[in-house]
Design an enzyme around this catalytic site. Structure first.
Site, PDB file in Angstrom:
ATOM      1  N   SER A 248     -16.423  20.975  49.854  1.00  0.00           N
ATOM      2  CA  SER A 248     -15.630  22.187  49.726  1.00  0.00           C
ATOM      3  C   SER A 248     -14.302  22.095  50.479  1.00  0.00           C
ATOM      4  O   SER A 248     -13.527  21.183  50.237  1.00  0.00           O
ATOM      5  CB  SER A 248     -16.473  23.371  50.172  1.00  0.00           C
ATOM      6  OG  SER A 248     -16.016  24.522  49.519  1.00  0.00           O
ATOM      7  N   LYS A 252     -11.536  19.000  50.403  1.00  0.00           N
ATOM      8  CA  LYS A 252     -10.080  18.982  50.223  1.00  0.00           C
ATOM      9  C   LYS A 252      -9.468  18.100  51.314  1.00  0.00           C
ATOM     10  O   LYS A 252      -8.626  17.241  51.050  1.00  0.00           O
ATOM     11  CB  LYS A 252      -9.495  20.401  50.331  1.00  0.00           C
ATOM     12  CG  LYS A 252     -10.138  21.470  49.413  1.00  0.00           C
ATOM     13  CD  LYS A 252      -9.458  22.836  49.586  1.00  0.00           C
ATOM     14  CE  LYS A 252     -10.331  24.063  49.328  1.00  0.00           C
ATOM     15  NZ  LYS A 252     -10.875  24.282  48.026  1.00  0.00           N
ATOM     16  N   TRP A 339     -16.258  28.844  40.349  1.00  0.00           N
ATOM     17  CA  TRP A 339     -15.102  29.141  41.217  1.00  0.00           C
ATOM     18  C   TRP A 339     -14.304  27.864  41.489  1.00  0.00           C
ATOM     19  O   TRP A 339     -13.087  27.867  41.528  1.00  0.00           O
ATOM     20  CB  TRP A 339     -15.632  29.768  42.505  1.00  0.00           C
ATOM     21  CG  TRP A 339     -14.665  30.159  43.559  1.00  0.00           C
ATOM     22  CD1 TRP A 339     -14.600  29.658  44.829  1.00  0.00           C
ATOM     23  CD2 TRP A 339     -13.650  31.184  43.502  1.00  0.00           C
ATOM     24  NE1 TRP A 339     -13.620  30.295  45.557  1.00  0.00           N
ATOM     25  CE2 TRP A 339     -13.019  31.242  44.763  1.00  0.00           C
ATOM     26  CE3 TRP A 339     -13.219  32.050  42.498  1.00  0.00           C
ATOM     27  CZ2 TRP A 339     -11.980  32.128  45.056  1.00  0.00           C
ATOM     28  CZ3 TRP A 339     -12.180  32.943  42.800  1.00  0.00           C
ATOM     29  CH2 TRP A 339     -11.572  32.971  44.054  1.00  0.00           C
ATOM     30  N   HIS A 389     -22.936  26.274  44.783  1.00  0.00           N
ATOM     31  CA  HIS A 389     -22.018  25.625  45.720  1.00  0.00           C
ATOM     32  C   HIS A 389     -22.786  25.208  46.982  1.00  0.00           C
ATOM     33  O   HIS A 389     -23.194  26.060  47.778  1.00  0.00           O
ATOM     34  CB  HIS A 389     -20.938  26.661  46.061  1.00  0.00           C
ATOM     35  CG  HIS A 389     -19.812  26.137  46.872  1.00  0.00           C
ATOM     36  ND1 HIS A 389     -18.918  25.199  46.394  1.00  0.00           N
ATOM     37  CD2 HIS A 389     -19.396  26.420  48.141  1.00  0.00           C
ATOM     38  CE1 HIS A 389     -18.009  24.941  47.321  1.00  0.00           C
ATOM     39  NE2 HIS A 389     -18.282  25.660  48.401  1.00  0.00           N
TER      40      HIS A 389
HETATM   41  C1  GTR Z   1     -14.335  29.297  49.454  1.00  0.00           C
HETATM   42  C2  GTR Z   1     -12.965  28.820  49.028  1.00  0.00           C
HETATM   43  C3  GTR Z   1     -13.110  27.473  48.392  1.00  0.00           C
HETATM   44  C4  GTR Z   1     -13.927  26.535  49.226  1.00  0.00           C
HETATM   45  C5  GTR Z   1     -15.112  27.209  49.870  1.00  0.00           C
HETATM   46  C6  GTR Z   1     -15.839  26.430  50.961  1.00  0.00           C
HETATM   47  O1  GTR Z   1     -14.326  30.568  49.951  1.00  0.00           O
HETATM   48  O2  GTR Z   1     -12.443  29.752  48.134  1.00  0.00           O
HETATM   49  O3  GTR Z   1     -11.815  26.944  48.127  1.00  0.00           O
HETATM   50  O4  GTR Z   1     -13.145  25.920  50.177  1.00  0.00           O
HETATM   51  O5  GTR Z   1     -14.770  28.418  50.438  1.00  0.00           O
HETATM   52  O6  GTR Z   1     -15.219  25.772  51.789  1.00  0.00           O
HETATM   53  O7  GTR Z   1     -17.067  26.542  51.001  1.00  0.00           O
END
Ligand code: GTR
Length: 408
Positions: A248, A252, A339, A389
């Site tokens: 996540s 990045k 998402w 996620h």
């Molecule tokens: C979310 C964000 C994502 C991702 C995620 C995470 O809220 O929108 O871009 O980075 O967090 O890190 O779990």
């Protein structure tokens, strides 16, 4: 909900494939001035231009000055995890900046191997103590997110916080496959909130404030390279065989770190989404505008100018992925993580293939997005797992197999 941020919630989200407006990605083999790249040498001279563009428009400029460090091994257990591992904890002090707390590395090395172990390098979200219930891990003392129903109180870990993320870190499985694991709490480098920089590395190593000043993602990426600096000094691991893994937001950062630091042997971005592996020009799921609204501290100020206009970005995320080439790259998504735009991440990985081809390396080897739980590709690999996620054992099984084939 994809976001619980009130401002971000007001920004429209598209989850309808038929509503994705047409877009054109910058050609991965064409320079800014329009020159066509046809060989490795030309690609390698193009790399600095891409890094400059990502610095100026997305992540901000990285500090280039070397920092002085002192490594202090705070504990070694030759018989950790029921005798399966050597556990070391190392504090990295930034000696020129005594006001900064150290970055604490937790390192597990498999026992009984005669060679230096290849090593997974990864940051964690909730403190090193959250990775395993191993009672020998020091509790994080830095600011932590208040997660886990009372296990973290007033942003401080309690004993109950041990192992609260161990589901995401199958340490015994990683060790059994012959890999070491090095992890750091990302908040050691910068606590993840808009004021976090004040107690992190950006408080001392800042580029002059401006549109391209670095953000937290840059800071975490910087920390990953400092982890690698340490690993190069540790004889129990093979620092030439590092697999940089991030989930996540840390995914990045891992992509940015892997793009900048060629010492990482392979990079895995697990559900990195917008600002990671997903192409920004595709209007689906999270957008640049959502990111900047919810996480104003992550990217450089210039990135905000693309909130409503990703087409104006001089680069797109496939070009970041291409900076990993020719090293092995794994991009992963999940069915219920729309998402993060699974198709957008697949297309990002797909668009790097011409660069891997310059090196004679096979890419994804498919043109269409695969079905769930069907990993595809060789040097570039992709899967979309069923579920939400997260980082699961399924993901780790694929990453270990990938590392066996591509790195070990
Ligand atoms: C979310 C964000 C994502 C991702 C995620 C995470 O809220 O929108 O871009 O980075 O967090 O890190 O779990």
């Amino acid at each position: 909900p994809a976001t619980n941020n009130a401002v971000a919630q007001k920004i429209p989200v598209n989850y309808d494939e038929s509503k994705v407006p047409p877009y054109t990605l910058p050609d991965v083999l064409t320079t800014k001035s329009g020159q066509r790249i046809t060989n490795r040498k030309q690609w390698e001279s193009h790399r600095p231009e891409l890094i400059r563009l990502f610095s100026e428009h997305v992540y901000g400029k990285m500090p280039t000055q070397p920092v002085k460090v002192r490594y202090q091994t705070t504990s070694v257990d030759e018989n950790a995890l029921g005798g399966k591992a050597i556990r070391k904890q190392i504090s990295v002090f930034f000696t020129e900046y005594p006001q900064l707390p150290p970055m604490n590395i937790l390192l597990y090395v498999p026992k009984g191997t005669t060679q230096r172990a290849p090593v997974f390098v990864s940051m964690n979200f909730q403190g090193n103590h959250s990775v395993s219930t191993d009672p020998g891990i020091a509790l994080a003392t830095r600011w932590l997110p208040n997660l886990g129903e009372g296990k973290v109180v007033n942003h401080q870990a309690t004993e109950a916080a041990r192992g609260m993320q161990d589901r995401r870190w199958p340490v015994p499985m990683i060790l059994a496959r012959g890999y070491a694991l090095a992890t750091v709490y990302y908040g050691d480098v910068e606590p993840d909130h808009p004021e976090g920089w004040k107690t992190g590395i950006r408080s001392v190593l800042s580029s002059p404030a401006g549109p391209d000043s670095w953000g937290a993602i840059g800071a975490w990426a910087w920390g990953m390279s400092r982890m690698l600096d340490y690993l190069e000094t540790d004889p129990s691991v093979n620092a030439k065989k590092t697999v940089l893994l991030g989930h996540s937001r840390i995914g990045k950062a891992a992509l940015w770190a892997g793009a900048l630091d060629l010492r990482f042997a392979a990079v895995i971005a697990n559900e990195s989404g917008e600002g990671g592996a997903a192409v920004a020009r595709r209007w689906y799921g999270e957008t640049i505008e959502h990111l900047n609204a919810q996480f104003p501290h992550w990217f450089c100020p210039q990135y905000r100018t693309y909130d409503n206009n990703p087409n104006a970005l001089p680069v797109d995320q496939h070009q970041l992925l291409a900076l990993i080439a020719p090293r092995p790259l794994y991009v992963a998504s999940a069915v219920e993580d729309q998402w993060a735009d699974p198709i957008g991440q697949f297309l990002g990985a797909k668009a790097t293939e011409p660069v891997y081809q310059l090196y004679g390396r096979p890419g994804l080897e498919v043109s269409d997005h695969p079905a769930a739980n069907q990993p595809v590709g060789k040097t570039i690999r992709y899967h979309m797992r069923t579920g939400v996620h997260d980082v699961t054992n399924y993901d780790w099984e694929q990453y270990l197999k990938f590392a066996d084939e591509q790195v070990k």
